[in-house]
Motif scaffolding. Structure first.
Motif, PDB file in Angstrom:
ATOM      1  N   LEU A   1      -1.046 -10.456  21.829  1.00  0.00           N
ATOM      2  CA  LEU A   1      -1.911  -9.489  22.151  1.00  0.00           C
ATOM      3  C   LEU A   1      -2.568  -9.065  21.422  1.00  0.00           C
ATOM      4  CD1 LEU A   1      -2.468  -8.467  24.915  1.00  0.00           C
ATOM      5  CD2 LEU A   1      -0.537  -6.800  24.546  1.00  0.00           C
ATOM      6  N   ILE A   2      -2.356  -8.880  20.158  1.00  0.00           N
ATOM      7  CA  ILE A   2      -2.735  -8.845  18.567  1.00  0.00           C
ATOM      8  C   ILE A   2      -3.936  -9.446  18.699  1.00  0.00           C
ATOM      9  CG2 ILE A   2      -2.734  -7.750  16.323  1.00  0.00           C
ATOM     10  CD1 ILE A   2       0.194  -6.329  16.631  1.00  0.00           C
ATOM     11  N   SER A   3      -3.547 -10.976  18.627  1.00  0.00           N
ATOM     12  CA  SER A   3      -4.572 -11.582  18.417  1.00  0.00           C
ATOM     13  C   SER A   3      -6.146 -11.861  19.531  1.00  0.00           C
ATOM     14  CB  SER A   3      -3.904 -12.973  18.588  1.00  0.00           C
ATOM     15  OG  SER A   3      -3.050 -13.324  17.637  1.00  0.00           O
ATOM     16  N   LYS A   4      -5.580 -11.369  20.696  1.00  0.00           N
ATOM     17  CA  LYS A   4      -6.278 -11.695  21.403  1.00  0.00           C
ATOM     18  C   LYS A   4      -7.473 -10.432  21.806  1.00  0.00           C
ATOM     19  CE  LYS A   4      -6.878 -10.115  26.459  1.00  0.00           C
ATOM     20  NZ  LYS A   4      -6.444  -9.070  27.684  1.00  0.00           N
ATOM     21  N   TRP A   5      -6.769  -9.897  21.071  1.00  0.00           N
ATOM     22  CA  TRP A   5      -8.144  -8.181  20.580  1.00  0.00           C
ATOM     23  C   TRP A   5      -9.004  -8.662  19.993  1.00  0.00           C
ATOM     24  CZ3 TRP A   5      -2.975  -4.593  21.137  1.00  0.00           C
ATOM     25  CH2 TRP A   5      -3.314  -4.023  22.639  1.00  0.00           C
ATOM     26  N   LEU A   6      -8.259  -9.197  18.579  1.00  0.00           N
ATOM     27  CA  LEU A   6      -9.477  -9.847  17.337  1.00  0.00           C
ATOM     28  C   LEU A   6      -9.804 -10.860  17.604  1.00  0.00           C
ATOM     29  CD1 LEU A   6      -6.532 -10.096  15.194  1.00  0.00           C
ATOM     30  CD2 LEU A   6      -8.435  -7.879  14.847  1.00  0.00           C
TER      31      LEU A   6
ATOM     32  N   GLU B   1     -11.020 -10.828  20.786  1.00  0.00           N
ATOM     33  CA  GLU B   1     -12.183  -9.751  21.559  1.00  0.00           C
ATOM     34  C   GLU B   1     -13.401  -9.116  21.162  1.00  0.00           C
ATOM     35  OE1 GLU B   1      -9.946 -10.457  25.489  1.00  0.00           O
ATOM     36  OE2 GLU B   1     -10.080  -8.551  25.010  1.00  0.00           O
ATOM     37  N   GLY B   2     -12.910  -8.970  19.413  1.00  0.00           N
ATOM     38  CA  GLY B   2     -13.388  -7.722  18.944  1.00  0.00           C
ATOM     39  C   GLY B   2     -13.402  -6.943  19.414  1.00  0.00           C
ATOM     40  N   LYS B   3     -12.278  -6.262  19.890  1.00  0.00           N
ATOM     41  CA  LYS B   3     -11.975  -5.165  20.272  1.00  0.00           C
ATOM     42  C   LYS B   3     -10.921  -4.517  19.358  1.00  0.00           C
ATOM     43  CE  LYS B   3      -9.751  -2.576  24.125  1.00  0.00           C
ATOM     44  NZ  LYS B   3      -8.955  -3.265  25.529  1.00  0.00           N
ATOM     45  N   LEU B   4     -11.245  -5.057  18.508  1.00  0.00           N
ATOM     46  CA  LEU B   4      -9.654  -4.963  17.658  1.00  0.00           C
ATOM     47  C   LEU B   4     -10.303  -5.378  16.231  1.00  0.00           C
ATOM     48  CD1 LEU B   4      -7.143  -2.840  16.866  1.00  0.00           C
ATOM     49  CD2 LEU B   4      -5.920  -4.740  17.012  1.00  0.00           C
ATOM     50  N   THR B   5     -10.111  -4.279  14.821  1.00  0.00           N
ATOM     51  CA  THR B   5     -10.359  -4.893  13.673  1.00  0.00           C
ATOM     52  C   THR B   5      -9.448  -4.826  13.443  1.00  0.00           C
ATOM     53  OG1 THR B   5     -11.834  -3.081  13.302  1.00  0.00           O
ATOM     54  CG2 THR B   5     -13.070  -4.919  14.063  1.00  0.00           C
ATOM     55  N   LEU B   6      -9.210  -5.834  11.445  1.00  0.00           N
ATOM     56  CA  LEU B   6      -8.006  -4.942  10.767  1.00  0.00           C
ATOM     57  C   LEU B   6      -8.596  -4.344   9.713  1.00  0.00           C
ATOM     58  CD1 LEU B   6      -5.614  -8.029  10.990  1.00  0.00           C
ATOM     59  CD2 LEU B   6      -5.205  -6.295  12.268  1.00  0.00           C
ATOM     60  N   GLY B   7     -10.328  -3.958   9.844  1.00  0.00           N
ATOM     61  CA  GLY B   7     -10.450  -3.312   8.824  1.00  0.00           C
ATOM     62  C   GLY B   7     -10.197  -1.566   8.439  1.00  0.00           C
ATOM     63  N   LYS B   8     -10.692  -1.049   8.069  1.00  0.00           N
ATOM     64  CA  LYS B   8     -11.291   0.589   7.773  1.00  0.00           C
ATOM     65  C   LYS B   8     -11.797   1.058   9.071  1.00  0.00           C
ATOM     66  CE  LYS B   8     -11.745   4.614   5.831  1.00  0.00           C
ATOM     67  NZ  LYS B   8     -12.524   5.178   4.862  1.00  0.00           N
ATOM     68  N   PRO B   9     -11.455   1.599  10.655  1.00  0.00           N
ATOM     69  CA  PRO B   9     -11.713   2.148  11.585  1.00  0.00           C
ATOM     70  C   PRO B   9     -12.975   3.337  11.106  1.00  0.00           C
ATOM     71  CG  PRO B   9      -9.992   3.473  10.962  1.00  0.00           C
ATOM     72  CD  PRO B   9      -9.739   2.261  10.352  1.00  0.00           C
ATOM     73  N   ASN B  10     -14.121   2.464  11.783  1.00  0.00           N
ATOM     74  CA  ASN B  10     -15.949   3.585  11.541  1.00  0.00           C
ATOM     75  C   ASN B  10     -15.174   4.661  12.912  1.00  0.00           C
ATOM     76  OD1 ASN B  10     -18.292   4.266  11.995  1.00  0.00           O
ATOM     77  ND2 ASN B  10     -19.113   2.686  12.834  1.00  0.00           N
ATOM     78  N   THR B  11     -15.414   6.017  11.504  1.00  0.00           N
ATOM     79  CA  THR B  11     -15.421   7.056  12.543  1.00  0.00           C
ATOM     80  C   THR B  11     -16.192   7.998  12.870  1.00  0.00           C
ATOM     81  OG1 THR B  11     -14.211   7.752  10.621  1.00  0.00           O
ATOM     82  CG2 THR B  11     -12.462   7.418  11.287  1.00  0.00           C
ATOM     83  N   ASN B  12     -17.762   6.732  12.589  1.00  0.00           N
ATOM     84  CA  ASN B  12     -18.768   7.710  13.083  1.00  0.00           C
ATOM     85  C   ASN B  12     -19.195   7.514  14.668  1.00  0.00           C
ATOM     86  OD1 ASN B  12     -18.861   8.693  10.263  1.00  0.00           O
ATOM     87  ND2 ASN B  12     -20.055   7.214   9.628  1.00  0.00           N
TER      88      ASN B  12
END
Length: 90
Positions: A48-53, A55-66
């Protein structure tokens, strides 16, 4: 329970799992995660984590809080697209 309600429940469950992973990454933004670490620490499957990655729905880097509003808009859009796709399969 009819098929539509069942599918909506499945979508809601996946969104709940996604939020768990996303929040874990955000709470630990200074770490670089592997998929295996995320799976172990959150209890969410690697698949499931791989699926989100992918799809571009999830990234493993620092989130864009803006762009919190942009993220929520995208999440809602993704959910709506999933519902439309499921309805087409009826």
């Amino acid at each position: 329970m009819d098929k539509k309600n069942y599918l909506l429940q499945m979508i809601e469950e996946e969104e709940k799992q996604f939020r768990r992973v996303r929040n874990h990454i955000m709470d630990n933004f200074n770490r670089n995660f592997t998929i295996d670490e995320l799976a172990k620490e959150t209890g969410i499957s690697r698949k499931l984590i791989s699926k989100w990655l992918s799809e571009g729905k999830l990234t493993l880097g620092k989130p864009n809080t803006n762009s919190k509003d942009d993220f929520l808009t995208e999440l809602i859009k993704t959910r709506d697209e999933m519902i439309k796709e499921l309805e087409k399969k009826k």
